[in-house]
Write a protein that holds these residues in place. Structure first.
Motif, mmCIF file in Angstrom:
data_model
loop_
_atom_site.group_PDB
_atom_site.id
_atom_site.type_symbol
_atom_site.label_atom_id
_atom_site.label_comp_id
_atom_site.label_asym_id
_atom_site.label_seq_id
_atom_site.Cartn_x
_atom_site.Cartn_y
_atom_site.Cartn_z
ATOM 1 N N PRO A 117 0.646 -1.164 -0.023
ATOM 2 C CA PRO A 117 0.072 0.075 0.081
ATOM 3 C C PRO A 117 0.951 1.285 0.042
ATOM 4 O O PRO A 117 0.256 2.407 -0.494
ATOM 5 N N LYS A 118 2.168 1.216 0.625
ATOM 6 C CA LYS A 118 2.920 2.411 0.780
ATOM 7 C C LYS A 118 3.776 2.755 -0.444
ATOM 8 O O LYS A 118 3.881 3.932 -0.721
ATOM 9 N N MET A 119 3.396 1.872 -1.561
ATOM 10 C CA MET A 119 4.105 2.215 -2.692
ATOM 11 C C MET A 119 3.069 2.737 -3.806
ATOM 12 O O MET A 119 3.430 3.107 -5.085
ATOM 13 N N ALA A 120 1.859 2.718 -3.404
ATOM 14 C CA ALA A 120 0.726 3.183 -4.424
ATOM 15 C C ALA A 120 0.841 4.580 -4.767
ATOM 16 O O ALA A 120 0.602 4.704 -5.934
ATOM 17 N N ALA A 121 1.275 5.325 -3.918
ATOM 18 C CA ALA A 121 1.718 6.791 -4.288
ATOM 19 C C ALA A 121 2.925 6.926 -5.441
ATOM 20 O O ALA A 121 2.987 8.040 -5.830
ATOM 21 N N LEU A 122 3.778 6.007 -5.136
ATOM 22 C CA LEU A 122 5.141 5.961 -6.093
ATOM 23 C C LEU A 122 4.945 5.153 -7.334
ATOM 24 O O LEU A 122 5.890 5.511 -8.255
ATOM 25 N N GLU A 123 4.135 4.223 -7.481
ATOM 26 C CA GLU A 123 4.090 3.328 -8.652
ATOM 27 C C GLU A 123 2.770 3.213 -9.259
ATOM 28 O O GLU A 123 1.669 3.548 -8.439
ATOM 29 N N HIS A 124 2.750 2.954 -10.486
ATOM 30 C CA HIS A 124 1.479 2.609 -10.971
ATOM 31 C C HIS A 124 1.279 1.083 -10.751
ATOM 32 O O HIS A 124 1.759 0.182 -11.399
ATOM 33 N N GLN A 125 0.520 0.799 -9.827
ATOM 34 C CA GLN A 125 0.572 -0.505 -9.428
ATOM 35 C C GLN A 125 -0.245 -1.643 -10.404
ATOM 36 O O GLN A 125 -1.165 -1.179 -10.695
ATOM 37 N N VAL A 126 0.228 -2.804 -10.718
ATOM 38 C CA VAL A 126 -0.360 -3.936 -11.405
ATOM 39 C C VAL A 126 -0.589 -4.881 -10.504
ATOM 40 O O VAL A 126 0.517 -5.600 -10.422
ATOM 41 N N PRO A 127 -1.430 -5.375 -9.825
ATOM 42 C CA PRO A 127 -1.543 -6.351 -8.570
ATOM 43 C C PRO A 127 -1.323 -7.733 -9.378
ATOM 44 O O PRO A 127 -0.625 -8.546 -8.756
ATOM 45 N N GLU A 128 -1.587 -7.632 -10.668
ATOM 46 C CA GLU A 128 -1.521 -9.205 -11.502
ATOM 47 C C GLU A 128 0.050 -9.406 -11.633
ATOM 48 O O GLU A 128 0.229 -10.564 -11.460
ATOM 49 N N PHE A 129 0.695 -8.372 -11.972
ATOM 50 C CA PHE A 129 2.183 -8.588 -12.158
ATOM 51 C C PHE A 129 2.769 -8.959 -10.633
ATOM 52 O O PHE A 129 3.579 -9.867 -10.849
ATOM 53 N N ALA A 130 2.565 -8.446 -9.681
ATOM 54 C CA ALA A 130 2.779 -9.030 -8.509
ATOM 55 C C ALA A 130 2.794 -10.288 -8.106
ATOM 56 O O ALA A 130 3.301 -11.107 -7.640
ATOM 57 N N ALA A 131 1.512 -10.681 -8.327
ATOM 58 C CA ALA A 131 0.927 -12.087 -8.109
ATOM 59 C C ALA A 131 1.654 -13.094 -9.056
ATOM 60 O O ALA A 131 1.978 -14.285 -8.731
ATOM 61 N N ALA A 132 2.029 -12.513 -10.222
ATOM 62 C CA ALA A 132 3.032 -13.489 -10.997
ATOM 63 C C ALA A 132 4.319 -13.650 -10.729
ATOM 64 O O ALA A 132 5.165 -14.584 -10.771
ATOM 65 N N GLN A 133 5.190 -12.321 -9.919
ATOM 66 C CA GLN A 133 6.380 -12.381 -9.433
ATOM 67 C C GLN A 133 6.564 -13.342 -8.224
ATOM 68 O O GLN A 133 7.610 -13.681 -8.068
#
Length: 203
Positions: A117-133
């Protein structure tokens, strides 16, 4: 010479560990990534890519990228050697260093950057990418356990920059990145505890 440094992020920490292993203490300028200080116009003038850490030399030269900074430090303070002394040793340490960066640090950082959550302001988050990694990172941790069954440290029987990169990666992302260190990785735990006991781990 001074180091622009974030006290929490793992990449600046590996430069601090490297300096501590060399017995060097240089002035530090805090750049708090969580507050967006790396994105300010002032810091952009110093580091156009907004990366932390940055090493500013006395002549005004700025060295970016943590491994490049460590290579400079190794050049001006060769002892103790952390990047190898012979061509063979240097090549093997470089090999392991790059493997840790690309195969472990990169997927772990991707999970953190795209899910915390703290990275949401610094990144365009793609949750699917996190799940794959995440499973990729977990598989590499298991492989690291096999690697460390064969030798004491990452690149062999001598502590090196590869250990610093691996240690700062595991310490940060297994605690804060949503990838707890799996059970059963006894060799990784033995190695992590061994490195954590070094004075440089407190740097």
């Amino acid at each position: 010479m001074r180091l622009y440094d974030d006290p929490i992020a793992p990449t600046p920490r590996r430069v601090r560990m490297f300096l501590a292993e060399k017995g060097m203490d240089i002035p530090k300028v805090p750049i708090i990534i969580g507050k967006g200080e790396h994105k300010t116009e002032t810091y952009r003038k110093l580091a156009p890519n907004t990366r932390v850490p940055a090493l500013e030399l006395d002549d005004g030269t700025v060295i970016l990228e943590s491994v490049a900074i460590c290579r400079y430090i190794e050049g001006i303070q060769p002892e103790p050697p952390l990047m190898g002394t012979t061509p063979k040793e240097q090549a093997l340490i470089e090999m392991w260093q790059r493997r840790i960066e690309f195969e472990l640090l990169l997927p772990m950082a991707s999970v953190f950057r795209h899910s915390h959550p703290k990275m949401a302001a610094l990144e365009h988050q793609v949750p699917e990418f996190a799940a794959a990694q995440k499973p990729i990172a977990e598989q590499r941790l298991a492989l690291l356990d096999e690697d460390l069954a064969r030798h004491e440290f990452i690149a062999g029987d001598r502590f090196s920059i590869a250990d610093i990169t691996a240690f700062t990666t595991v310490e940060f992302f297994c605690k804060y990145g949503g990838i707890p260190l799996p059970e059963g990785l006894d060799n990784v735990r033995r190695w992590r505890d061994q490195v954590a006991a070094r004075p440089s781990a407190q740097a």
